[in-house]
Scaffold this motif. Structure first.
Motif, PDB file in Angstrom:
ATOM      1  N   GLU A   1       3.853   1.551  -1.463  1.00 42.77           N
ATOM      2  CA  GLU A   1       4.102   1.794  -2.918  1.00 42.77           C
ATOM      3  C   GLU A   1       3.110   1.974  -3.858  1.00 42.77           C
ATOM      4  OE1 GLU A   1       7.180   0.672  -6.034  1.00 42.77           O
ATOM      5  OE2 GLU A   1       7.280   1.179  -3.906  1.00 42.77           O
ATOM      6  N   ILE A   2       1.750   1.745  -3.440  1.00 50.10           N
ATOM      7  CA  ILE A   2       0.843   2.299  -4.258  1.00 50.10           C
ATOM      8  C   ILE A   2       0.674   3.493  -4.333  1.00 50.10           C
ATOM      9  CG2 ILE A   2      -1.762   1.991  -4.597  1.00 50.10           C
ATOM     10  CD1 ILE A   2       0.007  -0.400  -5.647  1.00 50.10           C
ATOM     11  N   GLU A   3       0.720   4.102  -2.965  1.00 49.83           N
ATOM     12  CA  GLU A   3       0.424   5.642  -2.631  1.00 49.83           C
ATOM     13  C   GLU A   3       1.436   6.465  -3.509  1.00 49.83           C
ATOM     14  OE1 GLU A   3       0.585   8.665   1.088  1.00 49.83           O
ATOM     15  OE2 GLU A   3       0.807   6.684   1.501  1.00 49.83           O
TER      16      GLU A   3
ATOM     17  N   GLU B   1       0.814  -1.282   0.113  1.00 46.98           N
ATOM     18  CA  GLU B   1       0.144   0.110   0.125  1.00 46.98           C
ATOM     19  C   GLU B   1       0.817   1.132   0.153  1.00 46.98           C
ATOM     20  OE1 GLU B   1      -2.459  -0.114   3.239  1.00 46.98           O
ATOM     21  OE2 GLU B   1      -1.055  -0.534   4.911  1.00 46.98           O
TER      22      GLU B   1
ATOM     23  N   ILE C   1      -6.472  -3.708  -8.289  1.00 47.00           N
ATOM     24  CA  ILE C   1      -5.688  -4.287  -6.740  1.00 47.00           C
ATOM     25  C   ILE C   1      -6.410  -4.792  -5.755  1.00 47.00           C
ATOM     26  CG2 ILE C   1      -3.713  -3.912  -5.129  1.00 47.00           C
ATOM     27  CD1 ILE C   1      -3.173  -1.427  -6.884  1.00 47.00           C
TER      28      ILE C   1
ATOM     29  N   SER D   1      -6.371   0.902 -12.364  1.00 51.43           N
ATOM     30  CA  SER D   1      -5.912   0.309 -11.136  1.00 51.43           C
ATOM     31  C   SER D   1      -6.565  -0.981 -10.676  1.00 51.43           C
ATOM     32  CB  SER D   1      -5.446   1.039  -9.966  1.00 51.43           C
ATOM     33  OG  SER D   1      -5.103   0.186  -8.955  1.00 51.43           O
TER      34      SER D   1
ATOM     35  N   LEU E   1      -2.389  -1.400 -14.034  1.00 48.26           N
ATOM     36  CA  LEU E   1      -1.711  -1.851 -13.061  1.00 48.26           C
ATOM     37  C   LEU E   1      -2.680  -2.781 -12.292  1.00 48.26           C
ATOM     38  CD1 LEU E   1       0.522  -2.114 -10.907  1.00 48.26           C
ATOM     39  CD2 LEU E   1      -0.575  -0.357  -9.687  1.00 48.26           C
TER      40      LEU E   1
ATOM     41  N   GLN F   1       6.874   1.511  -9.065  1.00 44.86           N
ATOM     42  CA  GLN F   1       6.968   2.769  -9.380  1.00 44.86           C
ATOM     43  C   GLN F   1       7.936   2.754 -10.640  1.00 44.86           C
ATOM     44  OE1 GLN F   1       9.853   5.000  -9.201  1.00 44.86           O
ATOM     45  NE2 GLN F   1       8.749   6.625 -10.289  1.00 44.86           N
TER      46      GLN F   1
ATOM     47  N   LEU G   1      -2.657  -5.731  -0.246  1.00 44.85           N
ATOM     48  CA  LEU G   1      -2.159  -4.307   0.139  1.00 44.85           C
ATOM     49  C   LEU G   1      -1.155  -4.342   1.402  1.00 44.85           C
ATOM     50  CD1 LEU G   1      -5.390  -2.102   0.083  1.00 44.85           C
ATOM     51  CD2 LEU G   1      -3.351  -2.333  -1.561  1.00 44.85           C
TER      52      LEU G   1
ATOM     53  N   VAL H   1       2.826   5.517  -6.543  1.00 46.56           N
ATOM     54  CA  VAL H   1       2.384   5.298  -7.923  1.00 46.56           C
ATOM     55  C   VAL H   1       1.369   6.407  -7.951  1.00 46.56           C
ATOM     56  CG1 VAL H   1       1.193   3.925  -9.504  1.00 46.56           C
ATOM     57  CG2 VAL H   1       3.167   2.962  -7.971  1.00 46.56           C
ATOM     58  N   GLU H   2       0.345   6.407  -7.293  1.00 45.47           N
ATOM     59  CA  GLU H   2      -0.795   7.399  -7.345  1.00 45.47           C
ATOM     60  C   GLU H   2      -0.216   8.745  -7.590  1.00 45.47           C
ATOM     61  OE1 GLU H   2      -3.312   6.476  -4.125  1.00 45.47           O
ATOM     62  OE2 GLU H   2      -3.994   4.716  -5.091  1.00 45.47           O
TER      63      GLU H   2
END
Length: 364
Positions: free
Chosen positions: A237-239, A235, A262, A260, A299, A277, A267, A241-242
């Protein structure tokens, strides 16, 4: 990295066979060579060619059994976290190996003496009785015991050496990653373009410009701090990416369509920082941004059994990346190899005008 690992495995396998052949040839040489060199000492009356055939057959048999034991060790014995269960596995293999060779020796002697050498009377010779057979069994068991102890010690030494080398190389790579965070991963061109685009928003949309500045600062903080650790929660890493997608959309606008997918249960799972990223940045920089009409960036992350599957798919083709250093992709491949060994996989392919990057990680 993968090539070096394969070369190391091949070299060790080659060394294993050389040592095996030399050692067992010498051991059985002590048993058979005296009778071969001095026929008078041969109480069973075997001819030289028969003794040579026995010598060769026994050596091949022991090599075959020890190779099978080695295969069992590699597949079913965990030397990194050795437990009581593994000890009992070793004990079982020891007993089975000894019995197998004992059965071979007795079966071989009976068949050869009866049907090949035409010396059936040898079966009743005192050297072939139960007492002599028990002695052979104990000798074989002792040899297998010594072999298994030696193999276990050597295997442990190699394991410790490999772990030490991997740890040192991983520490070196993480330092490189921290430097690359400044000069490669969040590169100067991206920083320059982002600041210019945000500056253009200040008068047009002050609220959004403040949001983009916050996202950019979060990305910088992430790249500087998270590159020092081996794994983080997905989670986080996802932040990152966003934030990257939001900043990229300032310039690309509707040309970038991000999807996305996921699974929520993934997460909290650990992954190496910045690998997703890097894939996302590579897909945008060398894929969608090169297309006049832009494209779709997908993704997708899901869990299957004991693996985590990460897929990044973008409109474009691999030929657009010709001439690039592919620093980020090489960094991903290298770190996955160091952290997970052969348990993780990474691939980059093109299919029907789409570039598909896939990463598979073991779930610990």
């Amino acid at each position: 990295m993968k090539t070096n690992s394969i070369e190391k495995i091949s070299k060790r396998k080659y060394t294993f066979w050389i040592i095996q052949i030399v050692i067992w040839t010498i051991i059985f040489g002590f048993i058979f060579l005296p009778s071969i060199l001095n026929p008078k000492s041969n109480v069973l009356g075997y001819e030289t060619w028969q003794l040579l055939l026995d010598y060769f057959s026994h050596t091949v048999a022991i090599l075959s059994i020890t190779y099978a034991v080695r295969y069992f060790f590699k597949k079913y014995i965990d030397f990194e976290s050795f437990s009581k269960k593994d000890f009992f596995k070793l004990l079982l293999v020891f007993l089975v190996s000894s019995i197998l060779f004992f059965v071979f020796v007795n079966g071989y002697n009976y068949l050869m003496a009866t049907f090949v050498y035409d010396k059936a009377e040898i079966i009743d010779h005192p050297s072939q009785n139960l007492k002599a057979g028990a002695l052979v069994m104990l000798t074989v068991a002792f040899l297998f015991f010594i072999w298994m102890i030696a193999y276990t010690v050597i295997k442990t030494i190699f394991l410790l050496k490999d772990n030490k080398m991997n740890r040192l190389e991983l520490e070196s790579t993480l330092k490189e990653s921290q430097i690359n965070a400044l000069k490669g991963q969040i590169n100067p061109h991206f920083m320059f373009n982002s600041l210019n685009n945000i500056r253009g928003l200040i008068l047009e949309n002050p609220m959004k410009s403040r949001e983009m500045i916050t996202r950019l600062s979060e990305m910088l903080r992430y790249s500087l701090t998270k590159s020092e650790v081996n794994t983080i929660a997905l989670e986080e890493e996802i932040e990152m990416v966003e934030n990257f997608i939001a900043i990229s959309k300032i310039q690309l606008e509707d040309r970038l369509q991000f999807i996305s997918e996921i699974e929520e249960e993934t997460l909290k799972l650990p992954i190496p920082p910045m690998i997703i990223q890097m894939l996302i940045e590579n897909a945008i920089k060398h894929g969608i941004s090169q297309l006049k009409n832009g494209g779709i960036l997908l993704l997708k992350i899901k869990k299957e059994n004991t693996d985590l599957h990460i897929l990044v798919k973008n409109t474009g083709n691999l030929s657009q990346q010709t001439g690039t250093t592919q620093l980020g992709l090489k960094n991903i491949q290298r770190r996955l190899q160091l952290i997970y060994g052969e348990s993780a996989t990474f691939s980059l392919n093109e299919f029907e005008n789409e570039v598909i990057a896939k990463i598979t990680l073991p779930i610990s």
